[in-house]
Motif scaffolding. Sequence first.
Motif, PDB file in Angstrom:
ATOM      1  N   UNK A  58       0.819  -1.205   0.000  1.00  0.00           N
ATOM      2  CA  UNK A  58       0.000   0.000   0.000  1.00  0.00           C
ATOM      3  C   UNK A  58       0.855   1.258   0.000  1.00  0.00           C
ATOM      4  N   UNK A  59       0.197   2.402  -0.173  1.00  0.00           N
ATOM      5  CA  UNK A  59       0.922   3.658  -0.170  1.00  0.00           C
ATOM      6  C   UNK A  59       0.092   4.782  -0.726  1.00  0.00           C
ATOM      7  N   UNK A  60       0.769   5.888  -1.011  1.00  0.00           N
ATOM      8  CA  UNK A  60       0.141   7.077  -1.569  1.00  0.00           C
ATOM      9  C   UNK A  60       0.477   7.176  -3.053  1.00  0.00           C
ATOM     10  N   UNK A  61      -0.545   7.374  -3.875  1.00  0.00           N
ATOM     11  CA  UNK A  61      -0.344   7.446  -5.312  1.00  0.00           C
ATOM     12  C   UNK A  61      -1.291   8.487  -5.888  1.00  0.00           C
ATOM     13  N   UNK A  62      -0.906   9.089  -6.981  1.00  0.00           N
ATOM     14  CA  UNK A  62      -1.772  10.062  -7.644  1.00  0.00           C
ATOM     15  C   UNK A  62      -2.831   9.346  -8.472  1.00  0.00           C
ATOM     16  N   UNK A  99      -4.857   7.916 -11.360  1.00  0.00           N
ATOM     17  CA  UNK A  99      -4.357   7.383 -12.613  1.00  0.00           C
ATOM     18  C   UNK A  99      -3.155   6.477 -12.451  1.00  0.00           C
ATOM     19  N   UNK A 100      -2.572   6.459 -11.267  1.00  0.00           N
ATOM     20  CA  UNK A 100      -1.398   5.641 -11.005  1.00  0.00           C
ATOM     21  C   UNK A 100      -1.732   4.198 -10.704  1.00  0.00           C
ATOM     22  N   UNK A 101      -0.683   3.443 -10.347  1.00  0.00           N
ATOM     23  CA  UNK A 101      -0.826   2.013 -10.098  1.00  0.00           C
ATOM     24  C   UNK A 101      -0.140   1.612  -8.801  1.00  0.00           C
ATOM     25  N   UNK A 102      -0.653   0.547  -8.220  1.00  0.00           N
ATOM     26  CA  UNK A 102      -0.029  -0.096  -7.076  1.00  0.00           C
ATOM     27  C   UNK A 102      -0.260  -1.589  -7.191  1.00  0.00           C
ATOM     28  N   UNK A 103       0.636  -2.377  -6.609  1.00  0.00           N
ATOM     29  CA  UNK A 103       0.419  -3.822  -6.523  1.00  0.00           C
ATOM     30  C   UNK A 103       0.482  -4.235  -5.059  1.00  0.00           C
ATOM     31  N   UNK A 104      -0.613  -4.770  -4.584  1.00  0.00           N
ATOM     32  CA  UNK A 104      -0.674  -5.277  -3.220  1.00  0.00           C
ATOM     33  C   UNK A 104      -0.318  -6.758  -3.211  1.00  0.00           C
ATOM     34  N   UNK A 105       0.324  -7.175  -2.128  1.00  0.00           N
ATOM     35  CA  UNK A 105       0.655  -8.584  -1.930  1.00  0.00           C
ATOM     36  C   UNK A 105       0.106  -9.041  -0.587  1.00  0.00           C
ATOM     37  N   UNK A 106      -0.216 -10.301  -0.510  1.00  0.00           N
ATOM     38  CA  UNK A 106      -0.689 -10.895   0.742  1.00  0.00           C
ATOM     39  C   UNK A 106      -0.069 -12.285   0.837  1.00  0.00           C
ATOM     40  N   UNK A 107       0.756 -12.469   1.841  1.00  0.00           N
ATOM     41  CA  UNK A 107       1.426 -13.750   2.031  1.00  0.00           C
ATOM     42  C   UNK A 107       0.819 -14.480   3.220  1.00  0.00           C
ATOM     43  N   UNK A 108       0.508 -15.750   3.007  1.00  0.00           N
ATOM     44  CA  UNK A 108      -0.171 -16.548   4.028  1.00  0.00           C
ATOM     45  C   UNK A 108       0.767 -17.578   4.648  1.00  0.00           C
ATOM     46  N   UNK A 109       0.496 -17.885   5.905  1.00  0.00           N
ATOM     47  CA  UNK A 109       1.211 -18.951   6.585  1.00  0.00           C
ATOM     48  C   UNK A 109       0.248 -19.630   7.554  1.00  0.00           C
ATOM     49  N   UNK A 110       0.555 -20.863   7.906  1.00  0.00           N
ATOM     50  CA  UNK A 110      -0.249 -21.544   8.898  1.00  0.00           C
ATOM     51  C   UNK A 110      -1.332 -22.440   8.361  1.00  0.00           C
ATOM     52  N   UNK A 111      -1.539 -22.447   7.045  1.00  0.00           N
ATOM     53  CA  UNK A 111      -2.486 -23.380   6.447  1.00  0.00           C
ATOM     54  C   UNK A 111      -2.019 -23.658   5.021  1.00  0.00           C
ATOM     55  N   UNK A 112      -2.587 -24.704   4.439  1.00  0.00           N
ATOM     56  CA  UNK A 112      -2.207 -25.055   3.064  1.00  0.00           C
ATOM     57  C   UNK A 112      -2.863 -24.060   2.116  1.00  0.00           C
ATOM     58  N   UNK A 133      -3.707  -2.968   4.635  1.00  0.00           N
ATOM     59  CA  UNK A 133      -2.694  -2.036   4.160  1.00  0.00           C
ATOM     60  C   UNK A 133      -3.403  -0.822   3.568  1.00  0.00           C
ATOM     61  N   UNK A 134      -2.914   0.365   3.893  1.00  0.00           N
ATOM     62  CA  UNK A 134      -3.573   1.602   3.489  1.00  0.00           C
ATOM     63  C   UNK A 134      -3.213   1.962   2.051  1.00  0.00           C
TER      64      UNK A 134
END
Length: 125
Positions: free
Chosen positions: A9-13, A15-28, A119-120
């Motif tokens: 997450x973050x600050x963007x103008x 028309x811009x782009x962002x890529x969020x990620x989510x990593x998991x643990x503790x289960x298959x 994530x903001x």
Amino acid sequence: QVQLVESGGGLVQAGGSLRLSCTASGRTFSRYAMGWFRQAPGKEREFVAAISVSGATTFYADSVKGRFTISRDNAKNTVYLQMNGLKPEDTAVYYCATSGASNYYTGSRDKYDYWGQGTQVTVSS
């Protein structure tokens, strides 16, 4: 214990782009569908996108269709949300979640059992 950790997450103008990620643990990870939700100040948490166990099937809210893309890498236990053409109304805290329900694609929050901390994302005009 299942843990989901979002990042990107973050600050963007507008028309811009962002890529969020989510990593998991503790289960298959590869046995569960995944979803992204968001919550803006003063509003309820809403569905954004979901992806099937294999990654072959995806679902989107109408408000993000054509701009956002959900994907997953089961080898890395990670789900992504590529966000293009961002608008100020996309500003929110974004959460990932897991679902073992067959009808996860409805986007109903009660179909999802474990959630990340969020994530903001802030889009300036």
